[in-house]
Design a protein around this motif. Sequence first.
Motif, PDB file in Angstrom:
ATOM      1  N   UNK A  35      14.515  11.019   1.101  1.00 32.15           N
ATOM      2  CA  UNK A  35      14.153  10.283  -0.101  1.00 32.15           C
ATOM      3  C   UNK A  35      13.202  11.111  -0.951  1.00 32.15           C
ATOM      4  N   UNK A  36      13.277  10.918  -2.249  1.00 36.34           N
ATOM      5  CA  UNK A  36      12.433  11.672  -3.170  1.00 36.34           C
ATOM      6  C   UNK A  36      10.986  11.214  -3.115  1.00 36.34           C
ATOM      7  N   UNK A  37      10.764   9.978  -2.680  1.00 36.22           N
ATOM      8  CA  UNK A  37       9.414   9.429  -2.632  1.00 36.22           C
ATOM      9  C   UNK A  37       9.135   8.911  -1.238  1.00 36.22           C
ATOM     10  N   UNK A  38       7.857   8.806  -0.907  1.00 39.72           N
ATOM     11  CA  UNK A  38       7.465   8.336   0.415  1.00 39.72           C
ATOM     12  C   UNK A  38       8.024   6.940   0.663  1.00 39.72           C
ATOM     13  N   UNK A  39       8.420   6.677   1.902  1.00 39.58           N
ATOM     14  CA  UNK A  39       8.991   5.377   2.256  1.00 39.58           C
ATOM     15  C   UNK A  39       8.203   4.723   3.382  1.00 39.58           C
ATOM     16  N   UNK A  40       6.893   4.868   3.354  1.00 40.09           N
ATOM     17  CA  UNK A  40       6.045   4.253   4.371  1.00 40.09           C
ATOM     18  C   UNK A  40       6.266   2.743   4.348  1.00 40.09           C
ATOM     19  N   UNK A  41       6.741   2.220   5.481  1.00 38.14           N
ATOM     20  CA  UNK A  41       7.024   0.785   5.558  1.00 38.14           C
ATOM     21  C   UNK A  41       6.197   0.130   6.664  1.00 38.14           C
ATOM     22  N   UNK A  42       5.004   0.615   6.861  1.00 36.22           N
ATOM     23  CA  UNK A  42       4.155   0.050   7.909  1.00 36.22           C
ATOM     24  C   UNK A  42       3.919  -1.433   7.670  1.00 36.22           C
ATOM     25  N   UNK A  43       3.958  -2.182   8.752  1.00 37.01           N
ATOM     26  CA  UNK A  43       3.705  -3.614   8.683  1.00 37.01           C
ATOM     27  C   UNK A  43       2.263  -3.843   8.267  1.00 37.01           C
ATOM     28  N   UNK A  44       2.074  -4.450   7.085  1.00 39.84           N
ATOM     29  CA  UNK A  44       0.725  -4.663   6.577  1.00 39.84           C
ATOM     30  C   UNK A  44      -0.006  -5.792   7.303  1.00 39.84           C
TER      31      UNK A  44
END
Length: 225
Positions: free
Chosen positions: A202-211
Amino acid sequence: MSTTPKKIVAIHGSERARGNTLDVLEHAAKTLAARGVELEIIRLAELRMSPCGPCGDCNSRTVPCTVDDDVPEAVRRMAQADGILYAAPVHGFGTSALMQMFIERSGVGYLRFERPLTNKVAGVIVTGRRYSHTEVHGHLVANVMLNRMILVGSGFPAIVYGNQPGDARHDDEGLEMLDRMLHRMVDMIELLAEHRELTGRDAMATDKANERDDRWFAARSSPVG
């Protein structure tokens, strides 16, 4: 250029089955079809959707909401799309009640855990008579940003004026702004897809950490110093 079919999901936030907001979305569907993009319209008025209730555990739970309605399916359809459109009328100087209910239920109940809309290309459409359009637009833009989507600039916002049903079809300037936004959304979707095909990432970060997982709470509650 990627030839994979593209889809944008529109969240239709009006209580009216046939009104200016739907007219504008049908205009959008034609514009997008000319670019080879499907527009799927989710009509909130047709969903079985419960308002946020008195359970009160939204800021402590670490798993999605357990209320049994159609919101999780709507979220799933959004997560599978390449882009998202939020389309709502101005009601009572603010965002329509249906759209507000959906933002609360989808955001607090589901989206906050993994942010599945991260890097979806997003657009905002507001319809109404003559007041509070920019306030509603700003409200929906804030929701786009919260969910880590990509908002593509297109000049003036896609605000379409109309009072009686059918009026919005005659706001040529508003529809022109809408078309500009839609074309730039498609351009960005294609650009991101091309980058993914060429680089494998992906061109951009995809951090999907559970908030709302234990690590998040630990970091928030740890003593300072």
